[in-house]
Design an enzyme around this catalytic site. Structure first.
Site, PDB file in Angstrom:
ATOM      1  N   LEU A  33       0.861  -1.188   0.135  1.00 32.32           N
ATOM      2  CA  LEU A  33       0.016   0.039   0.095  1.00 32.32           C
ATOM      3  C   LEU A  33       0.972   1.152  -0.061  1.00 32.32           C
ATOM      4  CD1 LEU A  33      -2.753  -1.002   2.559  1.00 32.32           C
ATOM      5  CD2 LEU A  33      -2.800  -1.496   0.236  1.00 32.32           C
ATOM      6  N   GLY A  36      -1.606   6.396  -2.907  1.00 30.11           N
ATOM      7  CA  GLY A  36      -2.793   6.374  -3.687  1.00 30.11           C
ATOM      8  C   GLY A  36      -3.770   5.499  -2.850  1.00 30.11           C
ATOM      9  N   HIS A  37      -3.186   4.383  -2.245  1.00 36.64           N
ATOM     10  CA  HIS A  37      -4.140   3.530  -1.611  1.00 36.64           C
ATOM     11  C   HIS A  37      -5.031   4.288  -0.556  1.00 36.64           C
ATOM     12  CE1 HIS A  37      -1.667   0.211  -3.558  1.00 36.64           C
ATOM     13  NE2 HIS A  37      -2.875  -0.134  -3.874  1.00 36.64           N
ATOM     14  N   GLN A  61      -4.351 -12.871 -12.397  1.00 30.98           N
ATOM     15  CA  GLN A  61      -3.959 -11.568 -13.481  1.00 30.98           C
ATOM     16  C   GLN A  61      -2.643 -11.455 -13.538  1.00 30.98           C
ATOM     17  OE1 GLN A  61      -5.912  -9.123 -10.185  1.00 30.98           O
ATOM     18  NE2 GLN A  61      -4.217  -7.607 -10.819  1.00 30.98           N
ATOM     19  N   SER A 185       2.514   3.780  -7.714  1.00 36.12           N
ATOM     20  CA  SER A 185       2.392   2.447  -8.137  1.00 36.12           C
ATOM     21  C   SER A 185       3.192   1.405  -7.207  1.00 36.12           C
ATOM     22  CB  SER A 185       2.885   2.228  -9.479  1.00 36.12           C
ATOM     23  OG  SER A 185       2.998   0.691  -9.808  1.00 36.12           O
ATOM     24  N   ARG A 187       4.764  -1.267  -7.978  1.00 38.64           N
ATOM     25  CA  ARG A 187       5.763  -1.454  -8.682  1.00 38.64           C
ATOM     26  C   ARG A 187       7.063  -0.419  -8.511  1.00 38.64           C
ATOM     27  NH1 ARG A 187       1.571  -4.415 -11.765  1.00 38.64           N
ATOM     28  NH2 ARG A 187       2.011  -6.765 -11.396  1.00 38.64           N
TER      29      ARG A 187
HETATM   30  O1  PAF Z   1      -5.664  -2.872  -8.656  1.00 34.23           O
HETATM   31  C1  PAF Z   1      -5.623  -3.796  -8.177  1.00 34.23           C
HETATM   32  O2  PAF Z   1      -4.817  -3.755  -7.201  1.00 34.23           O
HETATM   33  C2  PAF Z   1      -5.842  -4.967  -8.565  1.00 34.23           C
HETATM   34  O3  PAF Z   1      -6.012  -5.258  -9.988  1.00 34.23           O
HETATM   35  C3  PAF Z   1      -7.275  -5.437  -7.879  1.00 34.23           C
HETATM   36  C4  PAF Z   1      -8.315  -4.530  -8.502  1.00 34.23           C
HETATM   37  C5  PAF Z   1      -7.273  -5.530  -6.308  1.00 34.23           C
HETATM   38  C6  PAF Z   1      -7.619  -7.051  -8.368  1.00 34.23           C
HETATM   39  O4  PAF Z   1      -7.020  -7.750  -7.830  1.00 34.23           O
END
Ligand code: PAF
Length: 286
Positions: A33, A36-37, A61, A185, A187
């Site tokens: 986190l 942004g979060h 994903q 981000s 990353r």
């Molecule tokens: O944006 C993200 O962090 C992810 O794609 C999400 C929406 C939590 C789904 O895993």
């Protein structure tokens, strides 16, 4: 703050609160986190009575050559941030609990997921759409918040909720940036100090595209050229795509007449950076 790992326990908690008329806000995350979060969590806190944050690095994903194994997982730090922001439940399911043996349903949005991130990461959006649908089914929120930084993801989630009547209000919040413009981000921690300095070029190219639109350039190709020239000046960056698109369909615009989203993805060392800007044509031209 409660830490809940089982999907069944999560749903039981939410169902109880919903019966009592409590509104539940939800911020789905993959952890690591950042501010942004934090902004999403704060906005959700103000809008709802109870707040759930999920931390789940969703394997479906990630592509086979992507960074699933090394994706940052600073769980103690993440929990501390959630606790400090007044989160009621941190939902941390295991992959086995989310995808038990026999799991087979997937959700896909062929049109919105086709281009841009979908082209670069073929199964990414089906993984996102499926996990978000599952998370909504488990957490049963009234409201869920996402960042504009992942513009295509945000568009897809809004469409998903509409198409499947999921009954969750979706709020998209503006991208949070470092003072030099780099979009936050999880990353970004992979960037070396040199790459971190170079990374701001991406935002500069978006700003140049936006300025061109505001100054009266309507031709999609000309705006694309403006953005491309800026990125190309930076030898460490390779363009994945720079695109001038319709914000609703994400299809290319040959001419910008009202609103556009400038979408960008570049490679910088081992990192793939994405960013976007939504631009409105000034009133006298629209
Ligand atoms: O944006 C993200 O962090 C992810 O794609 C999400 C929406 C939590 C789904 O895993």
């Amino acid at each position: 703050m409660k830490i809940v790992r089982s999907p069944e326990a999560m749903t039981a908690w939410s169902d109880q609160l919903r019966r009592e008329g409590v509104t539940i806000g939800f911020v789905p995350t993959m952890g690591a986190l950042h501010d942004g979060h934090r902004t999403l969590i704060r906005a959700a806190r103000l809008k709802c009575d109870a707040l759930v944050v999920s931390i789940f690095v969703n394997p479906t994903q990630f592509g086979p050559k992507e960074d699933l194994a090394k994706y940052p997982r600073p769980i103690a730090k993440d929990r501390a941030l959630c606790r400090a922001e007044g989160v009621d439940v941190c939902f941390e399911p295991t992959a086995k609990a989310m995808y038990p043996d026999g799991f087979q349903t997937t959700v896909s949005l062929p049109s919105l997921a086709r281009r841009w991130e979908g082209e670069a990461r073929p199964h990414h959006f089906s993984g996102v759409a499926t996990v978000v649908t599952k998370l909504f089914g488990i957490v049963r929120p009234c409201l869920a918040l996402f960042g504009q930084k992942d513009f295509q993801q945000a568009a897809l989630i809004q469409q998903l909720v509409k198409d499947l009547n999921l009954g969750v209000k979706i709020v998209i919040r503006p991208t949070v940036r470092d003072p030099d413009g780099l979009a936050m981000s999880s990353r970004n921690v992979y960037l070396s100090p040199h790459e971190r300095a170079v990374a701001t070029t991406l935002y500069k190219s978006l700003q140049a595209g936006a300025d061109a639109i505001r100054q009266g350039v309507a031709d999609g190709q000309a705006i694309h050229t403006v953005m491309t020239r800026i990125v190309q000046k930076e030898p460490a960056m390779t363009i994945d795509y720079l695109a001038v698109c319709d914000p609703r369909t994400l299809e290319l615009l040959s001419s910008v007449t009202s609103r556009a989203v400038l979408l960008a993805a570049v490679r910088l060392g081992a990192v793939r950076l994405i960013d976007n800007l939504v631009v409105a044509v000034p009133a006298k031209r629209a």
